[in-house]
Design a protein around this motif. Sequence first.
Motif, mmCIF file in Angstrom:
data_model
loop_
_atom_site.group_PDB
_atom_site.id
_atom_site.type_symbol
_atom_site.label_atom_id
_atom_site.label_comp_id
_atom_site.label_asym_id
_atom_site.label_seq_id
_atom_site.Cartn_x
_atom_site.Cartn_y
_atom_site.Cartn_z
ATOM 1 N N MET A 72 -4.584 -3.726 -9.303
ATOM 2 C CA MET A 72 -3.157 -3.928 -9.107
ATOM 3 C C MET A 72 -2.371 -3.039 -10.070
ATOM 4 O O MET A 72 -2.714 -2.902 -11.231
ATOM 5 C CB MET A 72 -2.782 -5.389 -9.368
ATOM 6 N N SER A 73 -1.330 -2.417 -9.553
ATOM 7 C CA SER A 73 -0.403 -1.649 -10.385
ATOM 8 C C SER A 73 1.012 -2.059 -10.013
ATOM 9 O O SER A 73 1.315 -2.260 -8.840
ATOM 10 C CB SER A 73 -0.547 -0.148 -10.132
ATOM 11 N N GLU A 77 10.210 2.626 -9.986
ATOM 12 C CA GLU A 77 10.924 3.893 -9.919
ATOM 13 C C GLU A 77 12.027 3.878 -10.968
ATOM 14 O O GLU A 77 12.784 2.907 -11.073
ATOM 15 C CB GLU A 77 11.522 4.113 -8.535
ATOM 16 N N VAL A 78 12.110 4.943 -11.755
ATOM 17 C CA VAL A 78 13.085 5.037 -12.837
ATOM 18 C C VAL A 78 13.974 6.258 -12.629
ATOM 19 O O VAL A 78 13.586 7.213 -11.955
ATOM 20 C CB VAL A 78 12.394 5.107 -14.223
ATOM 21 N N ARG A 106 7.387 12.839 -10.056
ATOM 22 C CA ARG A 106 6.639 12.817 -11.315
ATOM 23 C C ARG A 106 6.325 11.369 -11.683
ATOM 24 O O ARG A 106 7.123 10.484 -11.410
ATOM 25 C CB ARG A 106 7.467 13.458 -12.433
ATOM 26 N N GLU A 107 5.194 11.153 -12.343
ATOM 27 C CA GLU A 107 4.842 9.795 -12.737
ATOM 28 C C GLU A 107 3.960 9.793 -13.968
ATOM 29 O O GLU A 107 3.363 10.805 -14.339
ATOM 30 C CB GLU A 107 4.177 9.040 -11.587
ATOM 31 N N ILE A 108 3.893 8.615 -14.571
ATOM 32 C CA ILE A 108 3.022 8.389 -15.717
ATOM 33 C C ILE A 108 2.575 6.932 -15.683
ATOM 34 O O ILE A 108 3.325 6.059 -15.230
ATOM 35 C CB ILE A 108 3.735 8.726 -17.051
ATOM 36 N N SER A 109 1.362 6.690 -16.137
ATOM 37 C CA SER A 109 0.858 5.317 -16.219
ATOM 38 C C SER A 109 1.020 4.796 -17.635
ATOM 39 O O SER A 109 0.861 5.527 -18.610
ATOM 40 C CB SER A 109 -0.628 5.268 -15.833
ATOM 41 N N ALA A 114 -1.394 -7.101 -21.591
ATOM 42 C CA ALA A 114 -2.555 -7.716 -20.941
ATOM 43 C C ALA A 114 -3.423 -6.680 -20.222
ATOM 44 O O ALA A 114 -4.416 -7.029 -19.607
ATOM 45 C CB ALA A 114 -2.096 -8.787 -19.955
ATOM 46 N N GLY A 115 -3.031 -5.409 -20.279
ATOM 47 C CA GLY A 115 -3.803 -4.359 -19.627
ATOM 48 C C GLY A 115 -3.412 -4.100 -18.186
ATOM 49 O O GLY A 115 -4.072 -3.327 -17.495
ATOM 50 N N ASN A 116 -2.344 -4.709 -17.693
ATOM 51 C CA ASN A 116 -1.866 -4.440 -16.339
ATOM 52 C C ASN A 116 -1.214 -3.066 -16.311
ATOM 53 O O ASN A 116 -0.408 -2.734 -17.181
ATOM 54 C CB ASN A 116 -0.844 -5.497 -15.903
ATOM 55 N N ARG A 117 -1.573 -2.272 -15.306
ATOM 56 C CA ARG A 117 -1.050 -0.916 -15.213
ATOM 57 C C ARG A 117 0.356 -0.893 -14.638
ATOM 58 O O ARG A 117 0.653 -1.534 -13.632
ATOM 59 C CB ARG A 117 -1.965 -0.051 -14.368
ATOM 60 N N LEU A 118 1.214 -0.126 -15.295
ATOM 61 C CA LEU A 118 2.562 0.159 -14.815
ATOM 62 C C LEU A 118 2.571 1.631 -14.415
ATOM 63 O O LEU A 118 2.133 2.480 -15.176
ATOM 64 C CB LEU A 118 3.598 -0.050 -15.905
ATOM 65 N N ILE A 119 3.027 1.922 -13.222
ATOM 66 C CA ILE A 119 3.214 3.316 -12.825
ATOM 67 C C ILE A 119 4.712 3.565 -12.811
ATOM 68 O O ILE A 119 5.443 2.974 -12.015
ATOM 69 C CB ILE A 119 2.605 3.610 -11.431
ATOM 70 N N LEU A 120 5.162 4.402 -13.734
ATOM 71 C CA LEU A 120 6.569 4.758 -13.798
ATOM 72 C C LEU A 120 6.735 6.053 -13.035
ATOM 73 O O LEU A 120 6.036 7.035 -13.284
ATOM 74 C CB LEU A 120 7.007 4.921 -15.262
#
Length: 125
Positions: A72-73, A77-78, A106-109, A114-120
């Motif tokens: 899960m990610s 969007e920013v 463009r994106e970055i993780s 808690a180790g949950n991935r955020l994709i910005l």
Amino acid sequence: MVLAITNAFVTLGVADFPKVIDFYRQFLNQEPQPFIPNVYGEFLLTGGLRLGIFRPKAEHFLEFSNSAQSGMSLCLEVESLENAIAHLTTIGYPPPGEITIASHGREISAYDPAGNRLILHQSTS
């Protein structure tokens, strides 16, 4: 029979509830509403999406203890990727990698406590 879904939101079960709630308070710059200490907190995201954070009951604790293995990610969007990276760095969670280019922008993780991935993600529009 037709399934009638009346609402949808994302929830994260986390072992260290206070730390993760504090991360999202700082990251999203808002207080969780509703909020039940050490049980549940909910944040409202753009577009009406709600992010719920909950502390699993003792009998389910092991199911949520290794969330870094999850696929899960949470994709957000920013407006400015650089500002988002600076904000995460300021609150103590700098993204570990570099900005990448994808077909949609463009994106970055990054990762919550808690180790949950955020994709910005920043669109190229």
